[in-house]
Design a protein around this motif. Sequence first.
Motif, PDB file in Angstrom:
ATOM      1  N   ALA A 121       0.820  -1.224   0.000  1.00 33.67           N
ATOM      2  CA  ALA A 121       0.000   0.000   0.000  1.00 33.67           C
ATOM      3  C   ALA A 121       0.845   1.261   0.000  1.00 33.67           C
ATOM      4  O   ALA A 121       0.413   2.306  -0.497  1.00 33.67           O
ATOM      5  CB  ALA A 121      -0.927  -0.010   1.213  1.00 33.67           C
ATOM      6  N   ALA A 122       2.061   1.184   0.548  1.00 32.97           N
ATOM      7  CA  ALA A 122       2.918   2.366   0.634  1.00 32.97           C
ATOM      8  C   ALA A 122       4.006   2.386  -0.432  1.00 32.97           C
ATOM      9  O   ALA A 122       4.917   3.212  -0.374  1.00 32.97           O
ATOM     10  CB  ALA A 122       3.562   2.429   2.015  1.00 32.97           C
ATOM     11  N   ALA A 123       3.907   1.498  -1.420  1.00 32.92           N
ATOM     12  CA  ALA A 123       4.949   1.406  -2.448  1.00 32.92           C
ATOM     13  C   ALA A 123       5.078   2.708  -3.230  1.00 32.92           C
ATOM     14  O   ALA A 123       4.080   3.317  -3.616  1.00 32.92           O
ATOM     15  CB  ALA A 123       4.638   0.253  -3.403  1.00 32.92           C
ATOM     16  N   GLU A 124       6.318   3.111  -3.447  1.00 28.21           N
ATOM     17  CA  GLU A 124       6.599   4.345  -4.177  1.00 28.21           C
ATOM     18  C   GLU A 124       6.147   4.254  -5.635  1.00 28.21           C
ATOM     19  O   GLU A 124       5.686   5.220  -6.216  1.00 28.21           O
ATOM     20  CB  GLU A 124       8.107   4.632  -4.113  1.00 28.21           C
ATOM     21  CG  GLU A 124       8.562   5.898  -4.800  1.00 28.21           C
ATOM     22  CD  GLU A 124      10.068   6.121  -4.676  1.00 28.21           C
ATOM     23  OE1 GLU A 124      10.614   6.924  -5.459  1.00 28.21           O
ATOM     24  OE2 GLU A 124      10.693   5.492  -3.800  1.00 28.21           O
ATOM     25  N   ARG A 125       6.315   3.085  -6.220  1.00 27.61           N
ATOM     26  CA  ARG A 125       5.909   2.824  -7.598  1.00 27.61           C
ATOM     27  C   ARG A 125       5.038   1.575  -7.616  1.00 27.61           C
ATOM     28  O   ARG A 125       4.948   0.849  -6.638  1.00 27.61           O
ATOM     29  CB  ARG A 125       7.136   2.588  -8.487  1.00 27.61           C
ATOM     30  CG  ARG A 125       8.124   3.717  -8.533  1.00 27.61           C
ATOM     31  CD  ARG A 125       9.493   3.199  -9.007  1.00 27.61           C
ATOM     32  NE  ARG A 125       9.435   2.569 -10.325  1.00 27.61           N
ATOM     33  CZ  ARG A 125      10.436   1.801 -10.811  1.00 27.61           C
ATOM     34  NH1 ARG A 125      11.514   1.547 -10.088  1.00 27.61           N
ATOM     35  NH2 ARG A 125      10.323   1.273 -12.019  1.00 27.61           N
ATOM     36  N   HIS A 126       4.412   1.313  -8.772  1.00 28.98           N
ATOM     37  CA  HIS A 126       3.667   0.077  -8.952  1.00 28.98           C
ATOM     38  C   HIS A 126       4.612  -1.040  -9.397  1.00 28.98           C
ATOM     39  O   HIS A 126       4.267  -1.870 -10.244  1.00 28.98           O
ATOM     40  CB  HIS A 126       2.555   0.275  -9.980  1.00 28.98           C
ATOM     41  CG  HIS A 126       1.324   0.914  -9.399  1.00 28.98           C
ATOM     42  ND1 HIS A 126       0.083   0.853  -9.998  1.00 28.98           N
ATOM     43  CD2 HIS A 126       1.138   1.617  -8.265  1.00 28.98           C
ATOM     44  CE1 HIS A 126      -0.796   1.500  -9.261  1.00 28.98           C
ATOM     45  NE2 HIS A 126      -0.177   1.973  -8.202  1.00 28.98           N
ATOM     46  N   VAL A 127       5.796  -1.064  -8.816  1.00 26.25           N
ATOM     47  CA  VAL A 127       6.803  -2.073  -9.148  1.00 26.25           C
ATOM     48  C   VAL A 127       7.275  -2.712  -7.854  1.00 26.25           C
ATOM     49  O   VAL A 127       7.808  -2.038  -6.962  1.00 26.25           O
ATOM     50  CB  VAL A 127       8.005  -1.464  -9.898  1.00 26.25           C
ATOM     51  CG1 VAL A 127       9.050  -2.542 -10.183  1.00 26.25           C
ATOM     52  CG2 VAL A 127       7.554  -0.813 -11.204  1.00 26.25           C
ATOM     53  N   LEU A 128       7.064  -4.028  -7.750  1.00 22.03           N
ATOM     54  CA  LEU A 128       7.449  -4.795  -6.577  1.00 22.03           C
ATOM     55  C   LEU A 128       8.520  -5.810  -6.969  1.00 22.03           C
ATOM     56  O   LEU A 128       8.562  -6.272  -8.113  1.00 22.03           O
ATOM     57  CB  LEU A 128       6.252  -5.531  -5.986  1.00 22.03           C
ATOM     58  CG  LEU A 128       4.988  -4.706  -5.709  1.00 22.03           C
ATOM     59  CD1 LEU A 128       3.871  -5.618  -5.216  1.00 22.03           C
ATOM     60  CD2 LEU A 128       5.271  -3.598  -4.710  1.00 22.03           C
ATOM     61  N   ALA A 129       9.379  -6.147  -6.023  1.00 28.99           N
ATOM     62  CA  ALA A 129      10.426  -7.134  -6.270  1.00 28.99           C
ATOM     63  C   ALA A 129      10.244  -8.309  -5.317  1.00 28.99           C
ATOM     64  O   ALA A 129      10.115  -8.115  -4.104  1.00 28.99           O
ATOM     65  CB  ALA A 129      11.799  -6.509  -6.073  1.00 28.99           C
ATOM     66  N   LEU A 130      10.192  -9.500  -5.867  1.00 29.74           N
ATOM     67  CA  LEU A 130      10.115 -10.702  -5.040  1.00 29.74           C
ATOM     68  C   LEU A 130      11.531 -11.084  -4.621  1.00 29.74           C
ATOM     69  O   LEU A 130      12.407 -11.242  -5.480  1.00 29.74           O
ATOM     70  CB  LEU A 130       9.484 -11.850  -5.829  1.00 29.74           C
ATOM     71  CG  LEU A 130       9.190 -13.119  -5.037  1.00 29.74           C
ATOM     72  CD1 LEU A 130       8.003 -12.909  -4.110  1.00 29.74           C
ATOM     73  CD2 LEU A 130       8.919 -14.290  -5.978  1.00 29.74           C
ATOM     74  N   PRO A 131      11.810 -11.200  -3.321  1.00 26.36           N
ATOM     75  CA  PRO A 131      13.152 -11.625  -2.903  1.00 26.36           C
ATOM     76  C   PRO A 131      13.508 -12.972  -3.524  1.00 26.36           C
ATOM     77  O   PRO A 131      12.635 -13.792  -3.810  1.00 26.36           O
ATOM     78  CB  PRO A 131      13.030 -11.731  -1.377  1.00 26.36           C
ATOM     79  CG  PRO A 131      11.884 -10.833  -1.026  1.00 26.36           C
ATOM     80  CD  PRO A 131      10.923 -10.939  -2.176  1.00 26.36           C
ATOM     81  N   GLY A 132      14.794 -13.193  -3.724  1.00 29.59           N
ATOM     82  CA  GLY A 132      15.243 -14.455  -4.284  1.00 29.59           C
ATOM     83  C   GLY A 132      14.833 -15.636  -3.426  1.00 29.59           C
ATOM     84  O   GLY A 132      14.495 -15.497  -2.237  1.00 29.59           O
ATOM     85  N   ALA A 133      14.864 -16.828  -4.009  1.00 28.26           N
ATOM     86  CA  ALA A 133      14.403 -18.028  -3.296  1.00 28.26           C
ATOM     87  C   ALA A 133      15.191 -18.253  -2.015  1.00 28.26           C
ATOM     88  O   ALA A 133      14.624 -18.603  -0.972  1.00 28.26           O
ATOM     89  CB  ALA A 133      14.514 -19.241  -4.211  1.00 28.26           C
ATOM     90  N   GLY A 134      16.507 -18.048  -2.074  1.00 23.18           N
ATOM     91  CA  GLY A 134      17.315 -18.240  -0.878  1.00 23.18           C
ATOM     92  C   GLY A 134      16.950 -17.260   0.213  1.00 23.18           C
ATOM     93  O   GLY A 134      16.798 -17.635   1.386  1.00 23.18           O
TER      94      GLY A 134
END
Length: 331
Positions: A121-134
């Motif tokens: 909800a507070a994201a600066e952009r409509h771009v999210l990053a999924l952390p790597g599997a590890g």
Amino acid sequence: MPDSPRELVLVGVDSAAFSPLLEVLEERKVVDADRLRLLDEEESESAPQVYANRNIPVQSLEQFTFAPEQVVVLLKGGEAARAALEAAETAGAWVLDTADNTRGDDTATPIHPLLNSADIAAAERHVLALPGAGASMLAEALAPLRDRLQAVEIILNQPVSELGKSAVDAMAAQTARMFNGQEADIDPAIGHRLAFNHLSSSEALLASGHNLSELALVHDLRGLLGEDIALDASINTASVFHGQLANLRVVLKEEADLEQIGGLLRNGARLKMSERPSAEAAVGGEETLIGRLRQSLLSAKQVNFCAASDNLRRDLAINCAQIAHLLLKNH
């Protein structure tokens, strides 16, 4: 909450993560078949994919028109994926990057569905990053101990699938050749044979002696657990297709109470205690296996344990599906 029907757009049909993600999306009914779009760079070479008993065509990434009602998941990296990210964001769509296209970009908000989904909800952009599997596996394994942590040293044994589908195909070909008494071809980009091998690093080393993936792992964990924990990481590549296993050396702020630490880990979300976890036992599961918890012989404040999980299904596909569900329903 959006009023118009939402679409889920997957970019990268030829990625190692695509098949497990499609399975999870169907199992959890995240999106209807008529609202699913599949994209790749070469339309003519990609056969339709079956989803919910429907054949979904694979469309050309270059000719696709992005729109605000879409949630776009990037499953592959490279120039075409980065161009798609820019086009989708410009169109007003939400973008979830699972393939390091946003590495080093602090304006892309890292999201783990269990640990910080409220940050959407507070994201600066409509771009999210999924952390790597590890990082996803380790953050969940360490979360129950978060307030007690002083330092963590990680040795992560990653599978070949973390290097991409081409590496999986290369190891399969090398294995077949070796079983037939032939010399295995070696990918010059990696510089080592993948089959029947264990690599200290599958990528070039930086001046510090770390590789880029190790520093990215530390960066992701700091974002999920906080900046006040000292972290170091080594990433080896094991000669297995899927399933990751990490050995953790955890330094606590106070002298360790092993029974208490074990109780905290047993109650951790999506964690399951196992006497001797293995990557093979974790593949296909939806929990991280935690085991071999023991007092270190080096310090009364240090405990050691290991964690194992399915890197593709659990740490990428399930996490990705949960975030996509949140974006489709609430954003």
